[in-house]
Design an enzyme around this catalytic site. Sequence first.
Site, mmCIF file in Angstrom:
data_model
loop_
_atom_site.group_PDB
_atom_site.id
_atom_site.type_symbol
_atom_site.label_atom_id
_atom_site.label_comp_id
_atom_site.label_asym_id
_atom_site.label_seq_id
_atom_site.Cartn_x
_atom_site.Cartn_y
_atom_site.Cartn_z
ATOM 1 N N TYR A 174 60.388 63.667 31.990
ATOM 2 C CA TYR A 174 59.843 63.770 30.636
ATOM 3 C C TYR A 174 58.881 64.946 30.511
ATOM 4 O O TYR A 174 58.971 65.758 29.577
ATOM 5 C CB TYR A 174 59.146 62.457 30.294
ATOM 6 N N THR A 197 50.524 51.595 19.364
ATOM 7 C CA THR A 197 51.586 51.402 20.343
ATOM 8 C C THR A 197 52.892 51.829 19.681
ATOM 9 O O THR A 197 53.087 51.619 18.486
ATOM 10 C CB THR A 197 51.677 49.916 20.780
ATOM 11 N N ASP A 223 73.638 62.757 16.701
ATOM 12 C CA ASP A 223 73.151 62.942 18.053
ATOM 13 C C ASP A 223 72.649 64.379 18.154
ATOM 14 O O ASP A 223 73.430 65.323 18.022
ATOM 15 C CB ASP A 223 74.287 62.693 19.041
ATOM 16 N N VAL A 224 71.350 64.568 18.374
ATOM 17 C CA VAL A 224 70.793 65.920 18.339
ATOM 18 C C VAL A 224 71.312 66.801 19.469
ATOM 19 O O VAL A 224 71.174 68.025 19.415
ATOM 20 C CB VAL A 224 69.252 65.906 18.344
ATOM 21 N N LYS A 261 59.256 68.481 28.286
ATOM 22 C CA LYS A 261 58.299 68.825 27.239
ATOM 23 C C LYS A 261 57.611 70.162 27.525
ATOM 24 O O LYS A 261 57.289 70.917 26.594
ATOM 25 C CB LYS A 261 57.260 67.711 27.092
#
Length: 260
Positions: A166, A201, A67-68, A170
């Site tokens: 999101y 996709t 898990d990062v 970023k």
Amino acid sequence: MTDSGIALPLDEQIVLVTGGGRGLGEHLTRAFLAQGARVVVNYLRSAGQAEALAQAAQGRAVALRADVTDAAAVREMFDAARRHFGSGVTTVVNNALPAFAFNGDARPHADTISWDDMSRQFEGVVRGALNTVQAALPDMSARGFGRVINIGTNLFQNPVVPYHDYTAAKAALLSLTRTLANDLGPKGITVNMLSGGLLRTTDASAATPQEVFDLIAAGTPLRRVTTPAEFADAALFFASPWSRSVTGQNLVVDGGLVKN
């Protein structure tokens, strides 16, 4: 201070791709393997896909779970990679993304989005990248060479959908990219961002309505939506010797939709 021209060919690099077993991560993994690199395929829940990728690489890849967002788990993953390949990771691709569906119609708007939504993305995107960079630093510094490639988005330049959580995460990752580039440059480590738009996709973009794909394609000079494989190929530049004097940059790979 290291020699400013130091570089490693792609086939001498050990590349860690976070979230490397599926979606865009799988294409990133395949792109580096195709150039002869050895790859650590990090995964959290996609064990089967990551193991299959590693097995198909005939000894040039290993699948490792971590898990990062967990710094200790990330350090253990780097130690395991070093034991497996006999040398430390040279190149980190921060691709892992907390669960997210790219469907603007289903995303919360300004009046309903919660801080929990925001925090989840910041934890996975920014904290995850910080953890991998810090775990990579000892080996990169000792070698006098390192490459960090952070996966971004064109949405903070072209916010056409309400992906508040999101997009904000970023954008923060781009800021971290630039401050890390300045901090780590004297050690021979470059840090760059590769930003895409909607890809046709991936697992995440599978929820996107067809009319959205058509609209984006019509707005690009190439008149088509970028594929995950095309995007992944661009990551090779930032890892390659040809980019040895490029750091702190954000390359947008979206068929020319956004002019950076």
